[in-house]
Design an enzyme around this catalytic site. Structure first.
Site, short mmCIF file in Angstrom:
data_model
loop_
_atom_site.label_atom_id
_atom_site.label_comp_id
_atom_site.label_asym_id
_atom_site.label_seq_id
_atom_site.Cartn_x
_atom_site.Cartn_y
_atom_site.Cartn_z
N LYS A 19 0.84 -1.20 0.00
CA LYS A 19 0.00 0.00 0.00
C LYS A 19 0.87 1.25 0.00
CE LYS A 19 -0.25 -0.19 5.05
NZ LYS A 19 -1.12 -0.22 6.23
N TYR A 33 17.59 29.65 9.06
CA TYR A 33 16.45 30.39 9.57
C TYR A 33 16.40 30.35 11.09
CZ TYR A 33 14.33 30.71 4.90
OH TYR A 33 14.07 31.00 3.58
#
Length: 392
Positions: free
Chosen positions: A49, A270
């Site tokens: 899956k 950042y």
């Protein structure tokens, strides 16, 4: 395992992508064989899956079929339809999320077997089979303790007593799912096994499946007739913290875009979350959270929680992982071993998937399924076999 030149390439050319994901199909095949040997005499299927846990359903499915796998599990009917177009018609495909409302005709056309989870689904499947002209095969999913999908034990007993339904169901499999298989000493494992043994006694002669990847290692009394490994096929450790018995499958590398010298007291990235304590050489890699690198690998202290493998040693991630880039402290790497274009291993034999998921405070399942499509994907290590051509 050495990665041979790719036999299949998707996405942009390698030199234009910045990051390269190599998926070793031969390692997947070997992992399936190891699990099959461990689970015997039970049949070994495969959970495929989520686009084969993010690694590409078509090449992975074909590799597993060539290795001998004949039973496959997907989550959604759409996944089942995609898989049916890839594999021979004799492949058995179960849909774990059950029978979607009004979609029985699709399941029948694609020869998909729903894992029925309610009497409502059972009635709809039976009704469609009556119109279709035959009782179509299906699985019955009984919840033995995880409390997700499936008949509760009480609802299962009610179902067993309903002769109108039971007399018309073409049951090919009865299944349940373990909640704590990755914790062998957890008491729920034995309680679920005992409950499932009771379910089997109520459905004599019906093949049964309980064990997932970790469940295979709980012992043969968890194996029953069919096991359905998932993450272990793709290199995840089913018995952590013990040594991983599976081969690594996914090998992710990011290229160095630039080298920067950072002085003591300067920050990287950042938010200025990482500050250099010494004169530091920083490599900026072309991979970020858009590529599936967890932002949670961003450093929280002077060493950083995560690492990459570059020039024969582990190097810490520093600063925040951003959309397209990440920074690595390579101060201790000999200067001649790293330059623009040098590739660092972000995931692979030296940076194990379970280590990365631990650093990122997640699990290997999530890490694999989130790997992005922007980098080049290479498939290596296929076993040549005429069975790989599955055209109708």
């Amino acid at each position: 395992m050495n990665h041979r030149p790719a036999s299949h390439v998707s996405g942009p050319p390698q030199d234009l992508a910045g990051a390269v994901l190599t998926i070793d199909l031969q390692a997947i095949q070997e992992n399936w064989r190891r699990l099959a040997a461990r689970a015997g005499p039970a049949e070994c299927g495969a959970a495929i899956k989520g686009n084969a846990y993010g690694l590409g359903v078509e090449p992975v499915a074909k590799a597993l079929w060539s290795a001998g796998c004949r039973t496959f599990f997907v989550a959604r009917p759409m996944e089942g339809g995609e898989l049916r177009a890839i594999l021979p018609r004799e492949a058995v495909i179960y849909v774990l999320d059950g029978l979607f409302p009004g979609q029985a005709e699709f399941y029948a056309r694609e020869e998909l077997r729903p894992a029925l989870i309610s009497r409502e689904e059972a009635r709809e499947w039976i009704a469609f089979g009556t119109v279709y002209g035959r009782a179509l095969p299906c699985a019955l999913h009984v919840d033995t303790g995880i409390n997700r999908l499936g008949f509760s034990m009480a609802d299962f007993e009610t179902l067993i007593g309903d002769n109108e339904i039971m007399g018309r169901l073409n049951l090919a499999l009865v299944m349940s799912h373990l909640a704590c298989a990755d914790e062998p000493s957890h008491g729920l494992n034995q309680r679920q096994r005992n409950a499932f043994v009771h379910v089997r006694t109520r459905l004599p002669g019906i093949p049964a499946s309980l064990a997932n990847s970790s469940g295979i290692f709980l012992g043969r009394d968890f194996g029953h007739d069919l096991v359905r490994p998932g993450i272990a096929l793709y290199g995840g450790n089913p018995i952590a913290p013990a040594a991983n018995p599976m081969l690594p499958v996914a090998h992710l590398e990011g290229a160095v875009l630039q080298l920067r010298m950072v002085e003591p007291g300067e920050t990287v990235g950042y938010g200025a979350t990482w500050e250099a304590k010494r004169r530091s050489l920083i490599a900026i890699l072309g991979a970020g959270y858009k590529d599936g690198i967890p932002r949670s690998l961003s450093s929280r202290d002077g060493r950083g929680p995560g690492q990459v493998y570059l020039a024969g040693r582990r190097c810490p991630i520093v600063g925040r992982v951003s959309m397209d880039m990440m920074a690595v402290d390579i101060t201790d790497v000999p200067a001649h071993l790293c330059s623009r274009g040098t590739r660092a291993e972000l995931l692979g034999p030296n940076i194990a998937i379970d280590d990365v998921s631990g650093w990122a405070d997640t699990i290997s399942y999530e890490l694999l399924t989130r790997l992005g499509q922007r980098f080049t994907r290479l498939y290596s290590g296929t076993d040549p076999s005429p069975a790989e051509d599955f055209s109708p």
